[in-house]
Scaffold this motif. Structure first.
Motif, short mmCIF file in Angstrom:
data_model
loop_
_atom_site.label_atom_id
_atom_site.label_comp_id
_atom_site.label_asym_id
_atom_site.label_seq_id
_atom_site.Cartn_x
_atom_site.Cartn_y
_atom_site.Cartn_z
N VAL A 129 47.69 -29.26 -28.45
CA VAL A 129 49.32 -29.75 -28.36
C VAL A 129 48.03 -30.87 -27.81
O VAL A 129 47.08 -31.35 -26.75
CB VAL A 129 49.79 -28.82 -26.93
CG1 VAL A 129 50.82 -29.43 -26.08
CG2 VAL A 129 49.73 -27.70 -27.23
N VAL A 130 49.48 -32.30 -27.93
CA VAL A 130 48.90 -33.85 -27.98
C VAL A 130 49.89 -34.17 -26.26
O VAL A 130 51.43 -34.18 -26.08
CB VAL A 130 49.44 -35.36 -29.37
CG1 VAL A 130 48.81 -36.52 -28.63
CG2 VAL A 130 48.25 -34.12 -30.26
N GLY A 131 49.46 -34.99 -25.10
CA GLY A 131 50.74 -35.07 -24.43
C GLY A 131 50.92 -36.24 -24.48
O GLY A 131 50.99 -37.09 -25.65
N LEU A 132 51.93 -36.84 -23.56
CA LEU A 132 52.76 -38.59 -23.46
C LEU A 132 51.96 -39.23 -23.64
O LEU A 132 52.26 -39.82 -24.50
CB LEU A 132 53.33 -37.88 -22.36
CG LEU A 132 54.56 -37.41 -22.41
CD1 LEU A 132 56.05 -37.40 -20.97
CD2 LEU A 132 55.90 -36.88 -23.27
N ARG A 133 50.75 -39.28 -23.32
CA ARG A 133 50.18 -40.82 -23.43
C ARG A 133 49.44 -40.44 -24.34
O ARG A 133 48.14 -41.33 -25.41
CB ARG A 133 49.00 -41.29 -22.51
CG ARG A 133 49.94 -41.39 -20.88
CD ARG A 133 48.91 -41.02 -20.02
NE ARG A 133 47.64 -40.46 -20.12
CZ ARG A 133 47.08 -39.99 -18.76
NH1 ARG A 133 47.44 -40.23 -18.06
NH2 ARG A 133 46.42 -38.91 -19.47
N GLY A 134 49.25 -39.58 -25.78
CA GLY A 134 48.55 -39.57 -27.09
C GLY A 134 47.13 -38.61 -26.68
O GLY A 134 46.95 -38.95 -27.93
N ASP A 135 46.86 -37.97 -25.68
CA ASP A 135 45.32 -37.59 -25.63
C ASP A 135 45.78 -36.05 -25.89
O ASP A 135 46.46 -35.51 -25.63
CB ASP A 135 45.04 -37.79 -24.02
CG ASP A 135 46.44 -37.44 -22.92
OD1 ASP A 135 47.54 -37.30 -23.57
OD2 ASP A 135 45.86 -36.89 -21.89
N VAL A 136 44.73 -35.77 -26.41
CA VAL A 136 44.74 -34.46 -26.50
C VAL A 136 44.58 -32.97 -25.04
O VAL A 136 43.53 -33.66 -24.70
CB VAL A 136 43.83 -33.39 -28.06
CG1 VAL A 136 43.65 -32.16 -27.66
CG2 VAL A 136 43.98 -34.51 -28.95
N ILE A 137 45.56 -32.64 -25.21
CA ILE A 137 45.67 -31.76 -23.71
C ILE A 137 44.70 -30.74 -23.85
O ILE A 137 44.19 -30.12 -23.71
CB ILE A 137 47.02 -31.66 -23.52
CG1 ILE A 137 47.88 -32.23 -23.32
CG2 ILE A 137 46.75 -30.47 -22.01
CD1 ILE A 137 49.33 -32.40 -22.70
N VAL A 138 45.05 -29.92 -25.34
CA VAL A 138 44.74 -28.61 -25.44
C VAL A 138 44.84 -27.89 -26.97
O VAL A 138 45.62 -28.61 -27.47
CB VAL A 138 45.43 -27.24 -24.85
CG1 VAL A 138 45.97 -27.23 -24.80
CG2 VAL A 138 44.54 -25.94 -24.71
N GLU A 139 43.47 -27.38 -27.46
CA GLU A 139 43.52 -26.59 -28.73
C GLU A 139 43.60 -25.56 -28.43
O GLU A 139 43.26 -24.85 -27.41
CB GLU A 139 42.40 -27.50 -29.69
CG GLU A 139 42.48 -28.96 -30.16
CD GLU A 139 41.26 -29.14 -30.66
OE1 GLU A 139 41.24 -30.18 -31.55
OE2 GLU A 139 40.11 -28.35 -30.78
#
Length: 187
Positions: A129-139
């Motif tokens: 799951v990738v956040g709006l800013r492009g950071d990985v939130i969780v795998e």
């Protein structure tokens, strides 16, 4: 005086004025029609096309459009894998979006992001799951999907979801999600 020439000249002017009016009317109709076209309509018209999707966080994805909902679209990622992208995460789209296809008439309720993610949950496939800013939130693996959020069992993307591998559950609101992609599309 040459009446025939005078009448022909007047008729030509009227025809020209009529044509100019028709051109102006067509331009106004075109503007009005474009005013009602959504990004989803244009993405629907680009099904099967290869596009470059620029995300709000600065990332760019090379994709082939597969399916389109009102607030999301499904893509195949160049290099492998698939993803569901929220249109709220899109900063710009590069490529041919010349055609627009409206949502099919008679569609009784659009298939929303929650329904798509429930399908992902049923597959039990590892996702990122990738956040709006492009950071990985969780795998991990999508366990449950609510009306406006999803539960992800956290584990390494190369591990199956097993009790011993799960490092907790993270609840993520849809409003934070930029895209959900299959772990196989990450390298």
């Amino acid at each position: 005086m040459r009446w025939d020439g005078l009448f022909e000249d007047i008729e030509a002017r009227w025809a020209d004025l009529g044509w100019q009016g028709t051109v102006a009317e067509a331009a106004e109709l075109t503007r009005a029609e474009w005013a009602g076209i959504t990004l989803a309509d244009r993405l629907r018209g680009a099904r099967g096309a290869e596009l470059r999707v620029h995300l709000v966080g600065g990332q760019a994805l090379h994709v082939r459009v597969r399916t389109v909902g009102r607030t999301w679209f499904g893509v195949d990622l160049t290099g492998g894998g698939s993803a569901v992208v929220r249109t709220a995460a899109v900063a710009a789209v590069e490529g041919s979006l010349g055609a627009a296809v409206p949502e099919p008439a008679g569609v009784a309720g659009e298939i929303g992001l929650a329904a798509v993610l429930r399908g992902v949950a049923r597959s039990r496939a590892a996702v990122t799951v990738v956040g709006l800013r492009g950071d990985v939130i969780v795998e991990g693996t999508v366990d449950r999907v609510g009306a406006d959020h999803l539960d992800i069992a956290r584990h390494a993307r190369d591990e199956a979801r097993r009790r011993g591998a799960v490092r907790g559950v993270l609840v993520v609101p849809f409003s934070a999600v930029g895209l959900v992609r299959g772990a196989e599309g990450l390298e």
